[in-house]
Design an enzyme around this catalytic site. Structure first.
Site: not given
Ligand code: AMP
Length: 394
Positions: A179, A7
């Site tokens: 997000h 990530n």
């Protein structure tokens, strides 16, 4: 199945190796402050926990460090890279073509590259991570999960800009939202906690990048970032919302080039531009010593968040809970306190003692008589990505 999640954020990499489908964590860690001589590397397994500070200049060298930790003879968790079955990559911008979790091929990589101008802090780092992982973990399946995916439900009135229709219809100019993995994960946790799927939630993701989402009945219906992950809230190095006339003024009158303006708004603005620091921990320390730039920047930051809470409460015609998540949202009691201060009109009442308590799991920090719940929910984008990778491959 061993699934490694990578990530990559604008200046960080979070990683987790999970055994799926049990979701048992084999190891996890972060590299923060990439690009500095003081980058912090953490690594944790059942038996080892290390934190070290190094110079880590690029995402590529960050990934090399992660690989050497995984293979380390003493602390490592694998003997060979072939033990990794799949790698799940978070990619920030998927544009209109890529919404679902996707197996990586040349076309997907080209698309991620072509979208780099829209997410200059992220897509290049995400692509670099994919290329490196393909080289190192040759036998692993490489899968991508897009940040934009959860916002596929944005209604047209929220995602369309008031510019000539041709830009929306033919040129793909619209709000995409970011997000998504985090907003999805924490809103599902909130609904589980509230025991109700039909809720009106405001999810506030405050990390290096910051965004806020209105979530009604489990679906994203409005969001603060837009065409690129740059609009909305004040972030570590990004300005968030500004009047676009400023860009023309800087170019036409002040003599900046467009590239310079882009660099300035993405990498030198936000909390960094206001204070000289982009890490909120440093800003809080400086503010406590009386640094007036830092005190003002914290107030501006919270003020912007408050305005979105007001707007999204109006668009949903109500509110059940607000959620704070990510590095700042989970850890900064000061930001939460500044955001929730003077919100009695909205029936938002923070319990200061509960707000000051540290915990690593979901917690409710509102007063008992607060109609609106205030929840702190640790995000887990890595687990969400691992679940999607496993589902795709099986
Ligand atoms: P994230 O992008 O979610 O990893 O968040 C990273 C940011 O969280 C860092 O740049 C810090 O600004 C902030 N952060 C992390 N820990 C703390 C803390 N204990 N107090 C305040 N801010 C923090």
């Amino acid at each position: 199945m061993n699934v490694l999640i990578i990530n990559s954020g604008s200046s960080s990499i979070k990683y987790q190796l999970l055994e799926m489908p049990s979701a048992k964590i084999i190891c996890l860690g972060t590299i923060e402050r990439i690009g500095s001589t003081q980058a912090i590397s953490t690594y944790k397994t059942d038996t080892h926990k290390v934190e070290k500070t190094y110079e880590i200049a690029t995402h590529k060298s960050g990934l090399e460090r992660i690989t050497s930790l995984l293979l380390d003879t003493e602390m490592g968790v694998i003997d060979s890279t072939e033990e990794i079955d799949a790698i799940g990559h978070r990619v920030v911008h998927g544009g209109k073509d890529y919404v679902d979790t996707t197996l990586i091929n040349e076309e997907v990589k080209q698309k991620i590259k072509s979208l780099s101008p829209l997410a200059p802090l992220h897509n290049p780092a995400n692509l670099e991570g994919i290329l490196m992982a393909e080289e190192i973990f040759e036998s692993a399946k490489q899968i991508v999960v897009f940040d934009t995916a959860f916002h596929g439900t944005l209604p047209i009135k929220a995602k369309k800009y008031a510019v000539p229709n041709i830009l929306f219809e033919e040129k793909r100019v619209q709000a995409y939202g970011f997000h998504g993995t985090s907003h999805k994960y924490v809103s599902e946790k909130a609904n589980e906690y509230l025991g109700n799927k039909n809720t009106k939630l405001i999810s506030i993701h405050l990390g290096n990048g910051c965004s806020i989402t209105a979530i009604k009945d489990g679906k994203s219906i409005d969001h603060s970032m837009g065409f690129a992950p740059s609009n909305g809230l004040i972030m570590g190095t990004r300005s968030g919302e500004i009047d676009h006339s400023i860009i023309f003024y800087m170019v036409n009158t002040l003599g900046y080039s467009l590239d310079e303006v882009n660099e300035l708004l993405n990498k030198k603005s936000g909390m960094l531009g206001l204070t000289g620091y982009n890490d909120l921990r440093d800003i809080e320390v400086e503010a406590s010593k009386g640094n007036t730039d830092c005190i003002l920047a914290l107030e501006m930051n919270a003020y912007r968040i408050k305005k979105y809470i007001g707007a999204y409460t109006a668009t949903m015609n109500g509110l059940d809970a607000i959620i704070f998540t990510a590095g700042i949202g989970e850890n900064s009691s000061l930001i939460r306190q500044l955001v929730c201060k003077d919100m009695e009109y909205f029936n938002i009442h923070l319990d200061d003692a509960k707000n000051d308590l540290r915990a690593s799991s979901l917690r409710e920090i509102n007063k008992k008589d607060s109609e609106i719940k205030i929840l702190v929910i640790p995000t887990n984008e890595e687990l969400e990505i691992a679940k999607q990778v496993y589902t795709l491959l099986t």
